[in-house]
Write an enzyme that holds these catalytic residues in place. Structure first.
Site, mmCIF file in Angstrom:
data_model
loop_
_atom_site.group_PDB
_atom_site.id
_atom_site.type_symbol
_atom_site.label_atom_id
_atom_site.label_comp_id
_atom_site.label_asym_id
_atom_site.label_seq_id
_atom_site.Cartn_x
_atom_site.Cartn_y
_atom_site.Cartn_z
ATOM 1 C CE LYS A 167 27.197 44.420 38.991
ATOM 2 N NZ LYS A 167 28.483 45.139 39.762
ATOM 3 C CG ASP B 177 30.333 42.076 39.375
ATOM 4 O OD1 ASP B 177 30.729 43.075 40.012
ATOM 5 O OD2 ASP B 177 29.836 41.150 39.973
HETATM 6 P P1 NDP Z 1 36.090 37.807 39.876
HETATM 7 O O1 NDP Z 1 35.120 36.709 39.043
HETATM 8 O O2 NDP Z 1 37.622 38.072 39.152
HETATM 9 O O3 NDP Z 1 36.525 36.814 41.162
HETATM 10 C C1 NDP Z 1 35.343 36.238 42.030
HETATM 11 C C2 NDP Z 1 36.095 35.711 43.171
HETATM 12 O O4 NDP Z 1 35.270 35.502 44.318
HETATM 13 C C3 NDP Z 1 36.740 34.319 42.850
HETATM 14 O O5 NDP Z 1 37.789 34.005 43.523
HETATM 15 C C4 NDP Z 1 35.566 33.484 42.972
HETATM 16 O O6 NDP Z 1 35.735 32.137 43.129
HETATM 17 C C5 NDP Z 1 34.743 34.072 44.517
HETATM 18 N N1 NDP Z 1 33.324 33.929 44.407
HETATM 19 C C6 NDP Z 1 32.713 34.343 43.630
HETATM 20 N N2 NDP Z 1 31.412 33.804 44.311
HETATM 21 C C7 NDP Z 1 31.745 33.267 45.167
HETATM 22 C C8 NDP Z 1 30.737 32.306 46.086
HETATM 23 N N3 NDP Z 1 29.389 32.443 45.944
HETATM 24 N N4 NDP Z 1 31.381 31.961 47.353
HETATM 25 C C9 NDP Z 1 32.616 32.040 47.390
HETATM 26 N N5 NDP Z 1 33.400 32.638 46.496
HETATM 27 C C10 NDP Z 1 32.933 33.116 45.459
HETATM 28 O O7 NDP Z 1 35.362 38.943 40.346
HETATM 29 P P2 NDP Z 1 35.795 40.294 40.867
HETATM 30 O O8 NDP Z 1 37.173 40.118 41.352
HETATM 31 O O9 NDP Z 1 35.592 41.303 39.810
HETATM 32 O O10 NDP Z 1 34.555 40.680 42.034
HETATM 33 C C11 NDP Z 1 34.849 40.205 43.241
HETATM 34 C C12 NDP Z 1 33.645 41.016 44.112
HETATM 35 O O11 NDP Z 1 33.978 42.723 43.737
HETATM 36 C C13 NDP Z 1 32.139 41.040 43.582
HETATM 37 O O12 NDP Z 1 31.423 41.382 44.991
HETATM 38 C C14 NDP Z 1 32.072 42.205 42.902
HETATM 39 O O13 NDP Z 1 30.680 42.550 42.619
HETATM 40 C C15 NDP Z 1 33.027 43.188 43.405
HETATM 41 N N6 NDP Z 1 33.554 44.328 42.525
HETATM 42 C C16 NDP Z 1 34.097 44.204 41.421
HETATM 43 C C17 NDP Z 1 34.533 45.055 40.874
HETATM 44 C C18 NDP Z 1 35.557 45.283 39.413
HETATM 45 O O14 NDP Z 1 35.788 46.039 39.084
HETATM 46 N N7 NDP Z 1 35.709 43.706 39.150
HETATM 47 C C19 NDP Z 1 34.142 46.728 41.205
HETATM 48 C C20 NDP Z 1 33.495 46.800 42.448
HETATM 49 C C21 NDP Z 1 33.074 45.649 43.062
HETATM 50 P P3 NDP Z 1 35.355 30.932 41.936
HETATM 51 O O15 NDP Z 1 36.444 31.213 41.231
HETATM 52 O O16 NDP Z 1 35.468 29.556 42.804
HETATM 53 O O17 NDP Z 1 34.169 31.323 41.523
#
Ligand code: NDP
Length: 444
Positions: free
Chosen positions: A124, A164
């Site tokens: 990561k 991510d």
């Molecule tokens: P994105 O950046 O596309 O979206 C993340 C979302 O979560 C946004 O809406 C963001 O809001 C919100 N967010 C992030 N940090 C915080 C925080 N500290 N508090 C509140 N809201 C928060 O990321 P992904 O959708 O790709 O990832 C989401 C989760 O899924 C993560 O935990 C990631 O590790 C996990 N994941 C992702 C994979 C992938 O293929 N993308 C695979 C496996 C797991 P804002 O826009 O305001 O930052």
């Protein structure tokens, strides 16, 4: 092995890394019994070798913003374990990124990747740079500066990063372009690439779709139909969007979304048309979820969390530790029957305990969100073969992988009363595969 002794030692050596210690605790507690049935593991100090990353790169990233100001961010890559394949895991760009968070994610990734049955080790990386509020040109310059350091440590057979939080198709493309220029080669060194230059169909959808395929398997064990179920979804990024997409297709009703400023609750349900709007808002205009509430005249709670609402199913899809013990109690008391994690470690240890005590269906991210990296693995295979599979081919492989992961969880997690502990099942299944490979390869 005595788990508490190992944890005390790690706590002493890494006192300022709470997320890393949290992830290690969860895994060690569930594998203790199995580990102690294999004296050869203890003899080769497998546990310490498994908990501590192979290596961690830390570097400075310097880039110039649109006003000409010179900015400095931190860059990291954690190469945790490559016993079963090249290091593999996403890059996170978010202001909260630090070594503890990346170490927890790389540790988790190692077991998750083992569960997919594909040959991928765990890694990561990322930066405390946040793309939020930055222009396209700034994001491009940052990605190029980041890759100027990272490219030395990665390669299609060494370490293959992906997206991510904060790293989507746009960022992967900029980084891929820079890698290609520096390394003078066109290889599948990153996954989540655009479809025109080696990306796989279904990769953008894979984590959200995979989570729902896993949820369907869990519901099947209790003969529950997903149709008509009210679903609480958090986040509004890649995972949340495609979770909603699949829910809508299956006749379930997603009713919430969030971002780091607050959440929306739409009791009438997020329809296909409303989801199209969210995708445009988040992926193109890079707007805030508050604007959904203004457009569709529904509730918006600044600073709140979706778990204050009620739903049949909860799908945390934002970030780590976003669902605590109180949230879990509220969900259970108001009739939630299943929780399936799209995000990594979104439920706190206390929340997990509440779900498991109530014996509702609960799937940890390690199992439920593995569809993302699994499809990245399929992208690597297609790149090596120099072939592109159809949407249907990739989707059916993804479904099969999620069904297989569910089966492994049942195999290692089902107790004599028929209750399936998915945490235990996923941890033991992932651990055994990595452990056997490490044992076979000698002391390294
Ligand atoms: P994105 O950046 O596309 O979206 C993340 C979302 O979560 C946004 O809406 C963001 O809001 C919100 N967010 C992030 N940090 C915080 C925080 N500290 N508090 C509140 N809201 C928060 O990321 P992904 O959708 O790709 O990832 C989401 C989760 O899924 C993560 O935990 C990631 O590790 C996990 N994941 C992702 C994979 C992938 O293929 N993308 C695979 C496996 C797991 P804002 O826009 O305001 O930052």
């Amino acid at each position: 092995m005595k788990v508490q002794d190992v944890l005390n030692d790690l706590q002493r050596r890494f006192p300022n890394e709470p997320e890393y210690l949290q992830a290690v605790t969860e895994v060690l507690e569930s594998i203790e019994e199995v580990y102690n049935q294999h004296p050869e593991f203890e003899k080769s100090n497998l546990i310490e070798r498994l908990c501590i990353a192979d290596r961690i790169f830390t570097f400075r990233v310097t880039w110039v913003d649109d006003k000409g100001k010179i900015n400095v961010n931190m860059g990291y890559r954690v190469q945790h374990n490559n016993a079963i394949g090249p290091y593999k895991g996403g890059l996170r760009f978010h202001s909260s990124v630090n070594p503890s968070i990346l170490k927890f994610l790389a540790f988790e990734q190692t077991f998750k990747n083992a569960l997919t049955t594909l040959p991928m080790g765990g890694g990561k990386g990322g930066s405390d740079f946040s793309p939020r509020g930055k222009s396209n040109a700034e994001v491009m310059r940052f990605c190029q500066a980041f890759m100027l350091e990272l490219w030395k440590h990665i390669g299609p057979d060494t370490d293959v990063p992906a997206g991510d939080i904060g790293v989507g198709g746009r960022e992967v493309a900029y980084m891929f372009g820079m890698y290609k220029k520096l390394a003078k080669e066109f290889t599948g060194v990153l996954t989540g690439k655009g479809i025109e230059f080696g990306g796989s169909l279904i990769r953008p959808e894979a984590t959200g779709y995979g989570n729902i395929y896993f949820l369907l398997e869990m519901l099947k064990t209790k003969n529950i139909d997903i149709k008509g179920k009210k679903c609480l979804v958090s986040g509004s990024g890649n995972v949340a969007q495609y979770t909603c997409d699949k829910l809508i297709e299956l006749g379930a009703i997603p009713v919430s979304l969030s971002d780091s400023d607050g959440y929306i609750y739409d009791p009438e349900g997020i329809t296909r048309e409303k989801l199209d709007y969210v995708m445009e808002l988040k992926n193109v205009e890079r707007g805030r979820i508050r604007e959904y509430a203004e457009k569709y005249n529904c509730k918006y709670v600044p600073g709140g969390r979706v778990w204050a609402e009620t739903g049949d199913i909860a799908l945390p899809s934002a970030t780590q530790n976003e669902l605590n013990g109180d949230d879990a109690r509220h969900l259970v008391e108001t009739g939630c029957i299943a929780v399936s994690e799209g995000a990594n470690m979104p439920s706190t240890p206390e929340a997990i305990e509440v779900f498991q005590k109530a014996k509702i269906l609960y799937a940890p991210g390690k199992a439920a969100n593995a569809g993302g990296v699994a499809t990245s693995g399929l992208e690597m295979t297609q790149n090596s073969l120099r072939l592109s599979w159809t949407r249907e081919e990739v989707d059916s492989k993804l479904k099969q992988i999620m069904t297989d992961i569910h089966e492994q969880c049942v195999k290692y997690g089902k107790d004599e009363n028929g209750y399936i502990d998915y945490v235990k099942g996923a941890n033991i299944a992932g651990f055994m595969k990595v452990a056997k490979a490490m044992m076979a390869q000698g002391i390294l």
